[in-house]
Each structure stands twice: as structure tokens, then as C-alpha cells.
Design a protein around this motif. Sequence first.
Motif, PDB file in Angstrom:
ATOM      1  N   HIS A  61      68.719  46.973 -30.185  1.00  0.00           N
ATOM      2  CA  HIS A  61      67.256  46.946 -30.252  1.00  0.00           C
ATOM      3  C   HIS A  61      66.651  47.617 -29.023  1.00  0.00           C
ATOM      4  N   ALA A  62      67.202  47.336 -27.845  1.00  0.00           N
ATOM      5  CA  ALA A  62      66.678  47.916 -26.603  1.00  0.00           C
ATOM      6  C   ALA A  62      66.827  49.435 -26.598  1.00  0.00           C
ATOM      7  N   ILE A  63      67.949  49.934 -27.095  1.00  0.00           N
ATOM      8  CA  ILE A  63      68.171  51.382 -27.146  1.00  0.00           C
ATOM      9  C   ILE A  63      67.138  52.045 -28.052  1.00  0.00           C
ATOM     10  N   LEU A  64      66.936  51.487 -29.246  1.00  0.00           N
ATOM     11  CA  LEU A  64      65.968  52.090 -30.172  1.00  0.00           C
ATOM     12  C   LEU A  64      64.558  52.070 -29.577  1.00  0.00           C
ATOM     13  N   ARG A  65      64.170  50.952 -28.970  1.00  0.00           N
ATOM     14  CA  ARG A  65      62.848  50.891 -28.332  1.00  0.00           C
ATOM     15  C   ARG A  65      62.776  51.875 -27.166  1.00  0.00           C
ATOM     16  N   GLY A  66      63.857  51.968 -26.394  1.00  0.00           N
ATOM     17  CA  GLY A  66      63.899  52.900 -25.268  1.00  0.00           C
ATOM     18  C   GLY A  66      63.774  54.351 -25.699  1.00  0.00           C
ATOM     19  N   LEU A  67      64.230  54.642 -26.908  1.00  0.00           N
ATOM     20  CA  LEU A  67      64.117  56.001 -27.449  1.00  0.00           C
ATOM     21  C   LEU A  67      62.753  56.246 -28.092  1.00  0.00           C
ATOM     22  N   GLY A  68      61.873  55.248 -28.034  1.00  0.00           N
ATOM     23  CA  GLY A  68      60.519  55.420 -28.538  1.00  0.00           C
ATOM     24  C   GLY A  68      60.279  54.903 -29.937  1.00  0.00           C
ATOM     25  N   HIS A  69      61.285  54.322 -30.563  1.00  0.00           N
ATOM     26  CA  HIS A  69      61.095  53.748 -31.891  1.00  0.00           C
ATOM     27  C   HIS A  69      60.412  52.393 -31.764  1.00  0.00           C
ATOM     28  N   VAL A  70      59.659  52.032 -32.799  1.00  0.00           N
ATOM     29  CA  VAL A  70      58.953  50.752 -32.784  1.00  0.00           C
ATOM     30  C   VAL A  70      59.390  49.929 -33.998  1.00  0.00           C
ATOM     31  N   PRO A  71      59.561  48.617 -33.798  1.00  0.00           N
ATOM     32  CA  PRO A  71      59.881  47.777 -34.958  1.00  0.00           C
ATOM     33  C   PRO A  71      58.662  47.692 -35.871  1.00  0.00           C
ATOM     34  N   VAL A  72      58.884  47.899 -37.173  1.00  0.00           N
ATOM     35  CA  VAL A  72      57.766  47.843 -38.121  1.00  0.00           C
ATOM     36  C   VAL A  72      57.810  46.597 -38.989  1.00  0.00           C
TER      37      VAL A  72
ATOM     38  N   GLN B  87      62.985  58.115 -44.792  1.00  0.00           N
ATOM     39  CA  GLN B  87      64.155  57.762 -43.994  1.00  0.00           C
ATOM     40  C   GLN B  87      64.015  56.324 -43.501  1.00  0.00           C
ATOM     41  N   GLU B  88      65.153  55.703 -43.196  1.00  0.00           N
ATOM     42  CA  GLU B  88      65.162  54.335 -42.703  1.00  0.00           C
ATOM     43  C   GLU B  88      66.062  54.229 -41.487  1.00  0.00           C
ATOM     44  N   LEU B  89      65.620  53.437 -40.526  1.00  0.00           N
ATOM     45  CA  LEU B  89      66.405  53.136 -39.335  1.00  0.00           C
ATOM     46  C   LEU B  89      66.381  51.624 -39.188  1.00  0.00           C
ATOM     47  N   ARG B  90      67.570  51.008 -39.206  1.00  0.00           N
ATOM     48  CA  ARG B  90      67.625  49.547 -39.280  1.00  0.00           C
ATOM     49  C   ARG B  90      68.707  48.994 -38.372  1.00  0.00           C
TER      50      ARG B  90
ATOM     51  N   TYR C 236      62.913  50.058 -37.999  1.00  0.00           N
ATOM     52  CA  TYR C 236      62.214  50.805 -36.953  1.00  0.00           C
ATOM     53  C   TYR C 236      61.640  52.092 -37.520  1.00  0.00           C
ATOM     54  N   ASP C 237      60.650  52.614 -36.840  1.00  0.00           N
ATOM     55  CA  ASP C 237      60.081  53.914 -37.162  1.00  0.00           C
ATOM     56  C   ASP C 237      59.615  54.538 -35.852  1.00  0.00           C
ATOM     57  N   ARG C 238      59.210  55.775 -35.933  1.00  0.00           N
ATOM     58  CA  ARG C 238      58.544  56.406 -34.795  1.00  0.00           C
ATOM     59  C   ARG C 238      57.096  55.916 -34.801  1.00  0.00           C
ATOM     60  N   PRO C 239      56.425  55.960 -33.673  1.00  0.00           N
ATOM     61  CA  PRO C 239      55.042  55.472 -33.637  1.00  0.00           C
ATOM     62  C   PRO C 239      54.126  56.153 -34.656  1.00  0.00           C
ATOM     63  N   ASP C 240      54.432  57.393 -35.026  1.00  0.00           N
ATOM     64  CA  ASP C 240      53.583  58.112 -35.992  1.00  0.00           C
ATOM     65  C   ASP C 240      53.977  57.851 -37.450  1.00  0.00           C
TER      66      ASP C 240
END
Length: 184
Positions: free
Chosen positions: A93-104, A48-51, A36-40
Motif C-alpha cells: 500500500h505504501a509503495i502504491l501511494r508513494g508512486l502517486g496512486h490513490v485508494p478509491v 484498467q485495475e490496480l488492486r 487504486y487509481d491515479r488521481p485523475d
Amino acid sequence: MIEAELKARVHAPEVLMRQLDERATARVEVYRDTYYDRPDGSLDAADQELRVRTVHGADSTRTVLTFKDAAVDAVSGSKPEHETVVEDADQAHAILRGLGHVPVIAFEKRCRNYDFVARGRRMLATLVRVPEIDGTFLEVESIVEEREVSAALDDIRAVLAELSIGPEDLTRDTYTAAVTAQRG
């Protein structure tokens, strides 16, 4: 804690597998990783990595949420790592998307893991195949305090040498970049 790690391309995977089988009992697992990443793209820009990783083993399945901060060692790419087991992958996955992160990117890694002690350190050696990219890789890591990174990397290099993996085999190439390139 820092994941002191070196990764190498393997030229004789069957030989290496036999050597590792002499050190420890293998744990065969399939990882399903979603990064995941932030939209920007600011996590990637900050190194950094979020997985979310779901690990399917012979007897169980577990999901791990991982955040890796920027590398503390430029040569190896070793990073501070924070992870926790989560009970429900879909909810993670739902929490990360809910926080605004997007799967890349999402992909599969087929792993053969070996836990052992060498040079007084707990180490994990993982033989890795990613179906979408050519080759077999070996990752050897040890989780250490930041002040121990250099010494841990020296110990890992010694283990690699015992396995006939030389400095010319080391790589900092990432699976995410290789899969992205393969997908075009």
C-alpha cells in the motif's frame, strides 16, 4: 495471460454449493480488496485495475498485488492479468501511494473457492458474497493465452450450464460499482 472469466448471479446458492462440493474441496477465504487509481482516474478510464488483495484463509494469510489491463473480450470483460504475491501488505500500500496512486475503494469479499479441471482446463469457481451488496455470485475462470479466450469462455459456459446457470444469469456488473452505489 488472460483471465477468461464469466460471472453470474446465483439464485440457489445452497444447491450450487453442494454441486461444487461434489467437484472439488472448497477453500473458504475472506478477501480484503483495495483498488487504486491515479488521481485523475485514468486507470478506470482506460478500463484498467490496480488492486492490493489480502486473502485470509483457514491456515494462512497472503497478499497479492494485481494489475488488470483493458478487457480483450467485450462480452465477458475478460482481461489480461498480472499478479504477484507480496510479503508485506502495508508496504505494498505504501509503495502504491508513494508512486502517486490513490485508494478509491476498499471492501471485503467472502469466498468459497473450488479448483478443478473441466474440459481439459484448470478452472477456478468462486462463490462470492459481498456483505455490502445483495446476492450471491459465481465466478468461473481459467487463465489462458489470448488466442484461447474464446474457446475457454465456451468451456466455462458449458460448466455453468452443468451447474444450471444460464446466459440470463450472467452479469458484467462489478463489485466495485455495486459497493460504490450502496455507499452512495
